[in-house]
Design a protein around this motif. Structure first.
Motif, PDB file in Angstrom:
ATOM      1  N   THR A  61     -10.733  -5.794   8.080  1.00 61.10           N
ATOM      2  CA  THR A  61     -10.584  -5.289   6.757  1.00 61.10           C
ATOM      3  C   THR A  61     -10.863  -3.695   6.943  1.00 61.10           C
ATOM      4  O   THR A  61     -12.225  -3.414   7.424  1.00 61.10           O
ATOM      5  N   PRO A 108      -5.634  -3.215  -2.222  1.00 56.82           N
ATOM      6  CA  PRO A 108      -4.288  -2.361  -1.236  1.00 56.82           C
ATOM      7  C   PRO A 108      -2.978  -2.681  -2.330  1.00 56.82           C
ATOM      8  O   PRO A 108      -3.215  -4.069  -2.714  1.00 56.82           O
ATOM      9  N   GLN A 166      -2.296  -4.839   7.823  1.00 61.22           N
ATOM     10  CA  GLN A 166      -5.033  -5.493   7.622  1.00 61.22           C
ATOM     11  C   GLN A 166      -4.676  -6.253   7.342  1.00 61.22           C
ATOM     12  O   GLN A 166      -4.108  -6.909   6.307  1.00 61.22           O
ATOM     13  N   GLN A 186      -4.124   0.457   4.013  1.00 56.84           N
ATOM     14  CA  GLN A 186      -4.676   0.227   2.537  1.00 56.84           C
ATOM     15  C   GLN A 186      -3.107  -0.124   1.820  1.00 56.84           C
ATOM     16  O   GLN A 186      -2.908  -0.330   0.509  1.00 56.84           O
ATOM     17  N   VAL A 217       1.106  -5.655   3.984  1.00 53.54           N
ATOM     18  CA  VAL A 217       0.091  -4.588   4.406  1.00 53.54           C
ATOM     19  C   VAL A 217      -0.521  -4.554   5.465  1.00 53.54           C
ATOM     20  O   VAL A 217      -0.906  -5.727   5.748  1.00 53.54           O
ATOM     21  N   ARG A 272      -6.883  -7.928   5.132  1.00 53.60           N
ATOM     22  CA  ARG A 272      -8.001  -8.069   4.473  1.00 53.60           C
ATOM     23  C   ARG A 272      -7.838  -8.861   3.746  1.00 53.60           C
ATOM     24  O   ARG A 272      -6.913  -9.425   2.740  1.00 53.60           O
ATOM     25  N   GLY A 299      -6.266   0.738  -7.145  1.00 50.19           N
ATOM     26  CA  GLY A 299      -5.283  -0.050  -6.318  1.00 50.19           C
ATOM     27  C   GLY A 299      -4.399  -0.746  -6.974  1.00 50.19           C
ATOM     28  O   GLY A 299      -3.698  -1.016  -6.496  1.00 50.19           O
TER      29      GLY A 299
END
Length: 735
Positions: free
Chosen positions: A659, A719, A478, A685, A476, A480, A130
Motif C-alpha cells: 500500500t 486509486p 499495488q 496509484q 493497479v 492496496r 482519485g
C-alpha cells in the motif's frame, strides 16, 4: 558555458515586437521565438523583463523566467553534455508550444451530451480526486458520469481540483472548501449543486471518525465525520453511494463499528413512506402510555424535516419531554423541594442544555479545533479537555438526568412516568432503527408483523455487508486493500461486489508501471521523458524484464492486438474523447500563483527525487542488495549504517507494491538506491501523467496537521482505476 538572453525583434504593424530567446555557446548561436509579443516601451532591454505591475506583465516575466530556467537546466544540469542545435530547439519548442496553447480558460458547461444522458456525482473528502478521476473515466453503453461538486477542507486539494478539472479539462465542476461538520455545510453544498439531482455520492470519511456513541475518548477534529457524511446522503438521497475506508474498520472495536455503520445506513428512511408509519403508530397508540408513543411519533417526524429545520425540531422534542416533566414534578416533589433539590435542578437544567444542542455542538467544535491547533495530546491538559467535552455531550447529560431520577424518592405510582421520560430522552439520541426497536417492544406479535412490512418499504437503502476490494484486481500495480460500503437505493439494482478486471496472472507489475521513468538519479528533477533502453540498463536480465511489459486495455485486461502497456496508458491518458482538454497539463506553486498566471508547462511533472546524503544512499544500497530491510539490518549494524527508521519497502519489479502511503522515503526503488518521486507514486496509484499534483512537494513536523502536499495527496487517494471499476459497475445497473 552557454549564455541565455531575451531580445526584441522588429515591431509588427500594430507596434508589438516579438520576444526571442537567444543562446550563445562556443561561438554558436540558437534563436527561438517565445511566441510572446510586447510594445517595446514596456520592455527593459537591460533587465530583459516586461515593465509594469499589471497581470499581463507579471505573466510574461514568469514565462521568460520559466524558459530561462528550463534552458539552463537543459544545458548546464542534465546528464547529457553534447547537443546538436536541432535537438535543443526541439526540446525548448515543446515548452513554448505548451504555453501558446494556453491562451484562455474555456469552461464547457456540458460534458458533450452527444455521448448520452449523463449521471451526476458528488465527491466528498475528495483529496486529490482519485474517485473523481475514476468516475470520469468510466463509460458503459453510452452512459457516463457528470462531475458536479467536490469537497475537502484543504487549500491544496482545491488547487489541484481547479487546475485539473476547471483549467485543464474545462469542466464546470465546483469545489466546496469547507469542513463537513460546520453548521452551514449542507446549505453551501446545496447552493453549489444548484437544484440538480445527484445520482451518486462517493467519499471516504477518515477512519478515525468512526467510534461507538458515548465511547469517544480522543475528541480530535475527525470525530463523527461519518454521521455528517450520512446527513448528506439523507438530504441528497442519491441512487447509489460509495463509502471507502481502510480494511481495519471491519475489526475495529471487535466488529461493532462495522455493525454500527450498517445500522446507521439502514436507518436512512424514504420520507415519502413516513406518513404510513405514523398512521400505524397512532393506530396502536395506547392511552395508558400515550406520552411515550407521542415521543416516538415526534422522533420519526424528525426524519422528514429539512436540515435547516432539524434544530428547531430537536428543540421542540426536548421541550415536549420537558413539559411532561413539568406536569410530573408536583406529583413527585413538594414546592420547596422542587425549587431547591439538587436532583430536580439537574433534571430541569439538563433539559435546557439539551434544548441548546446546536450551540453546545458549535462550542465543542471550536474547542476541538483550538485543542488540535495547540497540540493538546498526551499531556497534563488532555484529561481536562476530554472531561469537559464529555460533560457537554447529550449522552452524558441524559445519563446525569437518569441518575438524578434514580436518586429521587418517587412514589411507586409515578415511577413508570419517570422511566418514560428517561426512555423519551434516550429516543432523542438514538438512530431511527433504535427508536423502532423501542416501538416494537410495545407491539403485539401481529402488530410486529405489520410493522416489519412497513419498515421494508421505509428503508431507503439496501446494504448487507461491506466488500473488500484489492486495487491490484483492477489493473493497479499495488496491493492496496480497501473496504467499500455500497449503498443502493431501494429502486436500484443491488450491488454487493465489484468484479475484478484482471486475473492473478494478469496483474500489472511495478516494472511495467515505472520502467520508462527510470532515468533519474538522486537529487534530480526531470521535466520531459527520456528514452530508457532496457537492453543496456539490465544487461543479462533484459529479456526477462522486457517480458513484464504487456499490452492491455485501460482497465488492465490483456489486449495483444491494439492494447498499450500500463506506462503507455499513463502517458496517453485514460479519459475518453468526450473530454476536449483546454490547456496542456501545468503546475503552480500556490493558489496565489494560479491567480497570477505563474504556470509551469512541462511535458513531465512531479518527477523529482529527494536529496539523500551519502550515508542514506549507502544504507539504501545495502537494503536493496539484500532485498529486505529486516534481512539487511545485521549488515547495516556492522557497517555503522543502522537507523531507527521503522521500515523500508523494497520494490520488487515483477510484483505489485505494498500500500502506497504518504512518505516517499519509506520506499526504495527496485533499480537504484533512492526513494520514489511523486510521479512514480502516482503511477503506482494509477493516476495519468497528465494529472498534476499542485503546491508543495512535501512537508514535515506540525505542518503535517494542516498541509496536504503532493506526496500526501497521492498516498491518501483512492486509486483511479479502482474508482473506475466501481463507477463502471454502477453504470451497468443504474436506472
Amino acid at each position: 558555458m552557454a549564455t541565455i538572453n531575451f531580445y526584441l525583434d522588429k515591431p509588427d504593424k500594430k507596434g508589438f515586437a516579438p520576444i526571442h530567446l537567444r543562446i550563445n555557446c562556443n561561438r554558436s548561436q540558437i534563436k527561438l521565438s517565445t511566441g510572446q509579443k510586447i510594445e517595446p516601451k514596456y520592455f527593459d532591454r537591460n533587465k530583459q523583463r516586461a515593465t509594469g505591475l499589471d497581470v499581463e506583465s507579471h505573466e510574461i516575466n514568469h514565462y521568460l523566467d520559466f524558459l530561462r530556467e528550463r534552458t539552463d537546466e537543459l544545458l548546464h544540469h542534465s546528464n547529457k553534455k553534447t547537443f546538436v542545435q536541432d535537438e535543443i530547439k526541439s526540446i525548448l519548442n515543446e515548452h513554448i508550444e505548451n504555453y501558446k496553447e494556453n491562451n484562455s480558460i474555456n469552461i464547457i458547461k456540458e460534458q458533450l451530451s452527444l455521448y448520452g444522458k449523463p449521471f451526476t456525482f458528488v465527491d466528498l473528502f475528495a483529496g486529490a480526486g482519485g474517485f473523481s478521476e475514476g468516475f470520469l473515466q468510466a463509460e458503459f453503453n453510452n452512459k457516463f458520469f457528470d462531475f458536479v461538486v467536490a469537497n475537502d477542507i484543504n487549500e491544496n486539494c482545491e488547487l489541484t481540483h481547479l487546475v485539473r478539472y476547471n483549467h485543464q479539462l474545462g469542466l464546470d465542476a465546483a469545489f466546496l472548501k469547507q469542513d463537513i461538520t460546520e453548521p452551514d455545510f449542507l446549505d453551501n453544498l446545496l447552493e453549489k449543486i444548484d437544484g440538480r439531482k445527484i445520482d451518486v455520492v462517493c467519499g471516504g470519511p477518515p477512519c478515525q471518525s468512526f467510534s461507538l456513541a458515548g465511547k469517544r475518548k480522543k475528541f480530535d477534529k475527525k470525530d463523527d465525520l461519518f454521521s455528517h457524511y450520512l446527513e448528506v446522503i439523507k438530504v441528497l438521497q442519491p441512487k447509489y453511494f460509495v463509502m471507502e475506508n481502510v480494511k481495519g474498520i471491519l475489526t475495529k472495536e471487535g466488529g461493532k463499528i462495522k455493525e454500527l455503520i450498517i445500522k446507521e445506513i439502514n436507518s436512512i428512511v424514504d420520507t415519502k413512506e413516513i406518513p404510513l408509519l405514523n398512521s400505524f403508530i397512532k393506530k396502536i397508540r395506547k392511552e395508558s402510555n400515550s406520552f411515550l408513543f407521542d415521543c416516538i411519533l415526534k422522533r420519526v417526524e424528525l426524519e422528514i424535516l429539512l436540515e435547516k429545520n432539524k434544530e428547531s425540531g430537536r428543540e421542540d422534542f426536548i421541550r415536549f419531554v420537558e413539559n411532561g416533566f413539568k406536569k410530573l414534578t408536583p406529583k413527585i416533589a413538594d414546592y420547596k423541594t422542587s425549587k431547591t433539590d439538587e436532583n430536580i435542578n439537574t433534571i430541569r437544567h439538563g433539559f435546557n442544555l439539551l434544548a441548546r444542542t446546536k450551540e453546545w455542538d458549535k462550542l465543542k467544535r471550536d474547542i476541538i479545533r483550538e485543542k488540535d491547533f495547540c497540540n493538546i495530546d498526551s499531556d497534563n491538559f488532555t484529561d481536562t479537555f476530554t472531561d469537559f467535552l464529555t460533560e457537554i455531550g447529550s449522552e452524558n447529560i441524559i445519563s446525569k438526568i437518569e441518575n438524578s431520577f434514580k436518586a429521587l424518592k418517587v412514589h411507586a405510582n409515578y415511577k413508570k412516568d419517570c422511566e418514560d421520560i428517561i426512555t423519551a430522552l434516550n429516543i432523542y439520541t438514538t438512530s431511527f432503527d433504535e427508536s423502532i426497536e423501542i416501538l416494537k417492544s410495545h407491539c403485539t406479535i401481529s402488530q410486529k408483523k405489520e410493522l416489519d412490512v412497513i419498515l421494508k418499504n421505509i428503508r431507503l437503502y439496501k446494504i448487507e455487508q461491506p466488500f473488500i476490494a484489492n486495487a491490484s484486481n483492477y489493473g493497479v500495480p499495488q496491493n492496496r486493500e480497501r473496504v467499500l460500503f455500497i449503498g443502493c437505493r431501494k429502486d436500484q439494482k443491488y450491488i454487493s461486489e465489484i468484479p475484478p478486471t484482471v486475473s492473478e496472472e494478469e496483474k500489472v507489475t511495478i516494472f511495467e508501471a515505472l520502467y520508462d521513468l527510470d532515468f533519474i538519479g538522486n537529487n534530480q528533477e526531470a521535466h520531459r521523458y527520456e528514452l530508457v533502453d532496457i537492453s543496456k540498463q539490465y544487461n543479462g536480465t533484459a529479456k526477462k524484464m522486457a517480458k513484464l511489459l504487456k499490452k492491455r486495455s485501460i482497465d488492465g485486461k490483456l489486449n495483444s492486438k491494439n492494447g498499450k502497456s500500463f506506462a503507455e496508458w499513463s502517458k496517453k491518458g485514460r479519459l475518453s474523447d468526450r473530454f476536449k482538454t483546454q490547456t496542456k497539463p501545468f503546475y503552480v506553486k500556490s493558489t496565489e500563483g494560479l491567480k497570477n498566471g505563474e504556470k509551469y508547462f512541462d511535458v513531465l511533472n512531479n518527477h523529482k527525487t529527494s536529496n539523500q546524503n551519502d550515508i542514506v544512499i549507502e544504507r539504501l544500497k545495502v537494503i536493496l542488495k539484500k532485498g529486505n530491510y529486516r534481512l539487511a539490518q545485521p549488515e547495516l549494524e556492522k557497517l555503522g549504517l543502522a537507523t531507527n527508521k521503522r521500515n523500508y519497502n523494497v520494490l520488487k519489479p515483477d510484483q505489485q507494491s505494498s500500500t502506497i502511503m504518504t512518505i516517499a522515503d519509506d520506499y526504495i526503488h527496485y533499480n537504484s538506491p533512492r526513494s520514489l518521486t511523486v510521479r512514480e507514486m502516482a503511477r503506482l496509484q494509477s493516476f495519468d501523467d497528465s494529472f498534476v499534483f499542485q503546491g508543495k512537494r512535501s512537508t514535515g513536523g506540525n505542518n503535517r496537521k494542516t498541509e496536504v502536499p503532493q506526496y500526501t495527496l497521492v498516498g491518501n487517494a483512492v486509486p483511479p482505476l479502482l474508482a473506475r471499476a466501481v463507477a463502471s459497475e454502477i453504470l451497468k445497473y443504474i436506472k
